[in-house]
Each structure stands twice: as structure tokens, then as C-alpha cells.
Design a protein around this motif. Structure first.
Motif, PDB file in Angstrom:
ATOM      1  N   LEU A 141      -4.282  -6.982 -42.797  1.00 38.38           N
ATOM      2  CA  LEU A 141      -4.578  -8.010 -42.255  1.00 38.38           C
ATOM      3  C   LEU A 141      -6.425  -8.388 -42.795  1.00 38.38           C
ATOM      4  CD1 LEU A 141      -3.169 -10.102 -39.408  1.00 38.38           C
ATOM      5  CD2 LEU A 141      -3.183 -10.834 -41.613  1.00 38.38           C
ATOM      6  N   SER A 142      -6.953  -7.102 -42.150  1.00 48.99           N
ATOM      7  CA  SER A 142      -8.264  -6.634 -42.798  1.00 48.99           C
ATOM      8  C   SER A 142      -8.382  -6.380 -44.412  1.00 48.99           C
ATOM      9  CB  SER A 142      -8.980  -5.285 -42.342  1.00 48.99           C
ATOM     10  OG  SER A 142      -8.759  -5.671 -40.659  1.00 48.99           O
ATOM     11  N   ALA A 162      -2.405   0.108 -50.462  1.00 47.54           N
ATOM     12  CA  ALA A 162      -1.601   1.408 -50.057  1.00 47.54           C
ATOM     13  C   ALA A 162      -2.548   2.402 -49.668  1.00 47.54           C
ATOM     14  CB  ALA A 162      -0.564   1.769 -50.388  1.00 47.54           C
ATOM     15  N   ALA A 163      -3.517   3.369 -50.653  1.00 44.44           N
ATOM     16  CA  ALA A 163      -3.813   4.042 -50.427  1.00 44.44           C
ATOM     17  C   ALA A 163      -5.434   3.975 -49.817  1.00 44.44           C
ATOM     18  CB  ALA A 163      -4.444   4.554 -51.696  1.00 44.44           C
ATOM     19  N   LYS A 164      -5.539   3.141 -49.722  1.00 44.96           N
ATOM     20  CA  LYS A 164      -6.457   2.397 -49.195  1.00 44.96           C
ATOM     21  C   LYS A 164      -6.586   2.581 -47.363  1.00 44.96           C
ATOM     22  CE  LYS A 164     -10.862  -0.624 -48.446  1.00 44.96           C
ATOM     23  NZ  LYS A 164     -11.283  -1.437 -49.043  1.00 44.96           N
ATOM     24  N   ILE A 165      -5.250   2.097 -47.109  1.00 49.20           N
ATOM     25  CA  ILE A 165      -5.044   2.164 -45.543  1.00 49.20           C
ATOM     26  C   ILE A 165      -4.726   3.497 -45.224  1.00 49.20           C
ATOM     27  CG2 ILE A 165      -2.918   0.716 -44.434  1.00 49.20           C
ATOM     28  CD1 ILE A 165      -2.750  -1.204 -45.391  1.00 49.20           C
ATOM     29  N   GLU A 166      -3.868   4.462 -46.264  1.00 51.03           N
ATOM     30  CA  GLU A 166      -4.008   6.088 -45.926  1.00 51.03           C
ATOM     31  C   GLU A 166      -5.179   6.258 -45.637  1.00 51.03           C
ATOM     32  OE1 GLU A 166      -0.632   7.166 -45.140  1.00 51.03           O
ATOM     33  OE2 GLU A 166       0.921   4.945 -45.661  1.00 51.03           O
ATOM     34  N   ALA A 167      -6.102   6.243 -46.346  1.00 46.89           N
ATOM     35  CA  ALA A 167      -7.371   6.875 -45.787  1.00 46.89           C
ATOM     36  C   ALA A 167      -7.777   6.293 -44.416  1.00 46.89           C
ATOM     37  CB  ALA A 167      -8.023   7.122 -47.196  1.00 46.89           C
ATOM     38  N   ILE A 168      -7.750   4.923 -44.504  1.00 50.13           N
ATOM     39  CA  ILE A 168      -8.543   4.937 -43.154  1.00 50.13           C
ATOM     40  C   ILE A 168      -7.709   5.202 -41.887  1.00 50.13           C
ATOM     41  CG2 ILE A 168      -9.177   2.369 -41.510  1.00 50.13           C
ATOM     42  CD1 ILE A 168      -9.265   0.966 -44.434  1.00 50.13           C
ATOM     43  N   LEU A 169      -6.051   4.992 -41.909  1.00 49.85           N
ATOM     44  CA  LEU A 169      -5.128   5.401 -41.203  1.00 49.85           C
ATOM     45  C   LEU A 169      -5.930   7.210 -39.921  1.00 49.85           C
ATOM     46  CD1 LEU A 169      -1.698   4.259 -42.099  1.00 49.85           C
ATOM     47  CD2 LEU A 169      -3.115   3.643 -40.007  1.00 49.85           C
ATOM     48  N   ALA A 170      -5.999   7.795 -41.488  1.00 47.45           N
ATOM     49  CA  ALA A 170      -6.334   9.396 -41.367  1.00 47.45           C
ATOM     50  C   ALA A 170      -7.929   8.924 -41.046  1.00 47.45           C
ATOM     51  CB  ALA A 170      -6.186  10.189 -42.683  1.00 47.45           C
ATOM     52  N   THR A 171      -8.185   8.249 -41.192  1.00 51.07           N
ATOM     53  CA  THR A 171      -9.992   8.502 -41.147  1.00 51.07           C
ATOM     54  C   THR A 171     -10.302   8.028 -38.938  1.00 51.07           C
ATOM     55  OG1 THR A 171     -11.401   8.359 -43.038  1.00 51.07           O
ATOM     56  CG2 THR A 171     -12.317   8.020 -41.148  1.00 51.07           C
ATOM     57  N   THR A 172      -9.339   7.376 -38.890  1.00 52.97           N
ATOM     58  CA  THR A 172      -9.614   6.416 -37.886  1.00 52.97           C
ATOM     59  C   THR A 172      -8.430   7.433 -36.633  1.00 52.97           C
ATOM     60  OG1 THR A 172      -8.427   4.757 -38.357  1.00 52.97           O
ATOM     61  CG2 THR A 172     -10.349   4.482 -38.618  1.00 52.97           C
ATOM     62  N   ARG A 173      -7.805   8.216 -36.660  1.00 49.19           N
ATOM     63  CA  ARG A 173      -6.948   9.064 -36.735  1.00 49.19           C
ATOM     64  C   ARG A 173      -5.634   8.565 -35.865  1.00 49.19           C
ATOM     65  NH1 ARG A 173     -11.885  10.986 -37.822  1.00 49.19           N
ATOM     66  NH2 ARG A 173     -12.490  12.965 -36.293  1.00 49.19           N
ATOM     67  N   LEU A 174      -5.174   7.362 -36.288  1.00 51.00           N
ATOM     68  CA  LEU A 174      -4.591   6.500 -35.960  1.00 51.00           C
ATOM     69  C   LEU A 174      -3.106   6.802 -37.781  1.00 51.00           C
ATOM     70  CD1 LEU A 174      -6.659   3.578 -35.286  1.00 51.00           C
ATOM     71  CD2 LEU A 174      -5.092   5.072 -33.821  1.00 51.00           C
ATOM     72  N   GLY A 196     -11.644   1.182 -38.563  1.00 46.20           N
ATOM     73  CA  GLY A 196     -10.909   0.824 -39.404  1.00 46.20           C
ATOM     74  C   GLY A 196     -10.615  -0.460 -40.094  1.00 46.20           C
ATOM     75  N   MET A 197     -10.590  -1.495 -39.769  1.00 52.35           N
ATOM     76  CA  MET A 197     -10.646  -3.104 -39.884  1.00 52.35           C
ATOM     77  C   MET A 197     -12.073  -3.560 -40.884  1.00 52.35           C
ATOM     78  SD  MET A 197      -8.710  -4.804 -36.810  1.00 52.35           S
ATOM     79  CE  MET A 197      -8.739  -6.193 -37.250  1.00 52.35           C
ATOM     80  N   LEU A 198     -12.821  -2.977 -39.820  1.00 53.51           N
ATOM     81  CA  LEU A 198     -14.042  -2.958 -40.829  1.00 53.51           C
ATOM     82  C   LEU A 198     -14.513  -2.207 -41.688  1.00 53.51           C
ATOM     83  CD1 LEU A 198     -16.548  -2.991 -37.384  1.00 53.51           C
ATOM     84  CD2 LEU A 198     -15.397  -4.635 -39.529  1.00 53.51           C
ATOM     85  N   LEU A 199     -13.838  -1.329 -41.734  1.00 53.74           N
ATOM     86  CA  LEU A 199     -13.320  -0.390 -42.848  1.00 53.74           C
ATOM     87  C   LEU A 199     -12.963  -0.451 -43.943  1.00 53.74           C
ATOM     88  CD1 LEU A 199     -13.595   3.594 -41.945  1.00 53.74           C
ATOM     89  CD2 LEU A 199     -15.471   2.663 -42.408  1.00 53.74           C
TER      90      LEU A 199
END
Length: 283
Positions: A141-142, A162-174, A196-199
Motif C-alpha cells: 500500500l505504501s 518486489a526487490a524494494k519490498i524485500e530490501a525494506i523487510l530486511a532493513t526493518t527486521r520483518l 518501512g512504510m515511510l521508506l
């Protein structure tokens, strides 16, 4: 022998004998110097004042944030921290003073939506995530921009998304929580999800308000590491009361009091300032 004519030298610049003209020239020169310095900054506040019913929440506040810098903002309740962030994000207009982004973008001329689109993201103290959706859906959604919730969730993400979401998930430990409902996350994990939603919106400047309030010690330490990683690629302003967490960030600290800067420097320098001890740390 005939004497050679003397070549005239460079003319001396004309200076008006009137003191007002000299003063104006000095003021113009000072403004040119200030404008040049401002253009080298990411965020520039100078002489900012804001009053509410006669109370000065912000009083001639000046603050400069360089590109790629993370700054911690501390101070007692009522020091003006929230009002400062409201002014930066366009929620509140200052009565006077300059607020510039990227050197020459006058934020006082833009509303909240426009400022967000310029690349300034804000995370409030209380996390605001979509609790009925899972972590992955919150991030999708973000990324959606102006699409509706329904179309965003049905949208087939691109390889880049998809790559962006994977990177955000890794950064935010989720990463291992991506299919868990946001409602089922711990308080700290909800905070990370909102970051992560802001990122996902690619802010150049991220404003974070008391990110570790209510977190466990382990989550607090992990949040410090998370924000240090984020600060490698963008600028971050963190408003916080937890001095142990601020020390973990290891960044320049600005202490506000009565709407203006009371002290600024390393945490050790600010903590040793008798004025800061008196109005804040000694309480």
C-alpha cells in the motif's frame, strides 16, 4: 627626452559616503553569503517563530541539517520539538523565519501533501499501520501512491517493486513476519513496520518521533542499529527522551528549550551543559 604618459591604474570602487548605503551593501553581502551556505544544506531553519494565543512555542529557532546527517533532538516537554516538526512538514505555518529544504525549496510555501511528495517523511510516536492487513500488504500500500486500497492490493508488483519490498523487510527486521497481520506484531515491530512504510515512499529526510517509547531493551537496541543503517542512505531527525538510546545513535544532539536551541554538540557535551542539566536532565 619626452616623458611617457602614465597609464591610469584600476579605478577604485565607488563607495557612497552615506552610512545607510554602506549598511545596505554589507547586508546584501551577508545575505549572499548566507544564501550560499544555505544551498549546501538539506534542511535549514533560521529565526523561526510560532506563537499560539500569545505563547511562543517556537522562538527564533535556527537549525541546520546537512545532507546525509542524522540528528537527535532532545528537550523537556513543551520545548517546541513537535511544533518544529509540524512546521517542517507543513502542518503548521510559522509566523516568521525561513524554512528551506534542499537549499532553495521554501517549505513555508507548500502544504503537507506537497512537502511529503518533495521527499520528507514523518513517523509519529504512535504507530499508524493497517492492523487488518499483513506486513507485506502494508508495504504494498505504501508503494501504491495514489492507487486505491483495492487496486493496490490487486496490483501485480514489478520486479523493481518486489526487490524494494524485500530490501525494506530486511532493513526493518520483518522478513520472517511478512505474512503476519500487523495487529499481531509487537509494539516495537509495529514501529519498524511504519518506518518501512515511510521508506517505501523514498523520503530524502525522515522525521521520527520517539521511536523507542514502550519498546523492550532488545527492541530499543535493534532500533538504534536500524536507524543507523537508514542514515547511510538518507537524512534522519530523531526526537527522543531516552538518553541511552540517543547515545546508541552516536550522532550530534540538539537540545531545545522554550522554543529555541539551548545546547548543541555531542551527547557528552550537551549532557555536561549546566543549562541542560537544570532544565532537562536534572529533573
Amino acid at each position: 627626452m619626452m616623458q611617457q604618459p602614465i597609464e591610469p591604474g584600476p579605478a577604485e570602487p565607488f563607495v557612497s559616503p552615506h552610512p545607510y548605503a554602506t549598511q545596505r551593501a554589507l547586508e546584501r553581502r551577508a545575505k549572499q553569503t548566507a544564501d550560499g551556505a544555505r544551498r549546501e544544506t538539506l534542511l535549514y531553519l533560521d529565526g523561526v517563530t510560532k506563537s499560539f494565543d500569545g505563547f511562543k512555542a517556537i522562538n527564533k529557532l535556527s537549525l541546520v541539517l546537512q545532507k546525509g546527517e542524522m540528528r537527535a533532538i532532545i528537550g523537556p516537554n513543551g520545548a517546541g520539538k513537535t511544533t518544529m516538526m509540524d512546521i517542517i512538514t507543513g502542518k503548521t505555518k510559522p509566523d516568521s523565519g525561513e524554512v528551506f529544504f534542499r537549499g532553495d525549496v521554501d517549505l513555508t510555501r507548500h502544504d503537507e501533501a506537497a512537502i511529503a511528495s518533495l521527499g520528507i517523511g514523518r513517523k509519529f510516536q504512535k504507530p499508524t499501520v493497517f492492523e487488518s492487513l499483513d506486513v507485506d500488504e502494508n508495504l504494498r500500500l505504501s508503494l501504491a501512491g495514489s492507487r486505491s486500497v483495492f487496486s493496490a492490493l490487486r496490483h501485480k508488483r514489478t520486479v523493481e517493486e518486489a526487490a524494494k519490498i524485500e530490501a525494506i523487510l530486511a532493513t526493518t527486521r520483518l522478513t520472517d513476519k511478512r505474512h503476519r497481520l500487523a495487529a499481531d506484531l509487537s509494539h516495537g515491530q509495529k514501529q519498524w513496520l511504519e518506518i518501512g512504510m515511510l521508506l517505501a515512499q523514498d523520503p530524502e529526510l525522515l522525521l521520527v518521533d520517539e521511536p523507542v517509547a514502550g519498546m523492550t531493551d532488545a527492541e530499543t537496541a535493534e532500533t538504534a542499529r536500524l536507524l543507523r543503517e537508514i542514515a547511510e542512505t538518507r537524512s534522519v531527525v530523531v526526537v527522543e527522551h531516552d538518553m541511552h538510546f540517543v547515545r546508541e545513535l552516536g550522532v550530534k544532539v540538539t537540545c531545545l528549550h522554550e522554543g529555541s536551541v539551548l545546547s548543541e554538540g555531542t551527547l557528552d557535551h550537551v549532557s555536561a551543559d549546566p543549562r541542560v542539566v537544570e532544565v532537562y536532565l536534572g529533573r
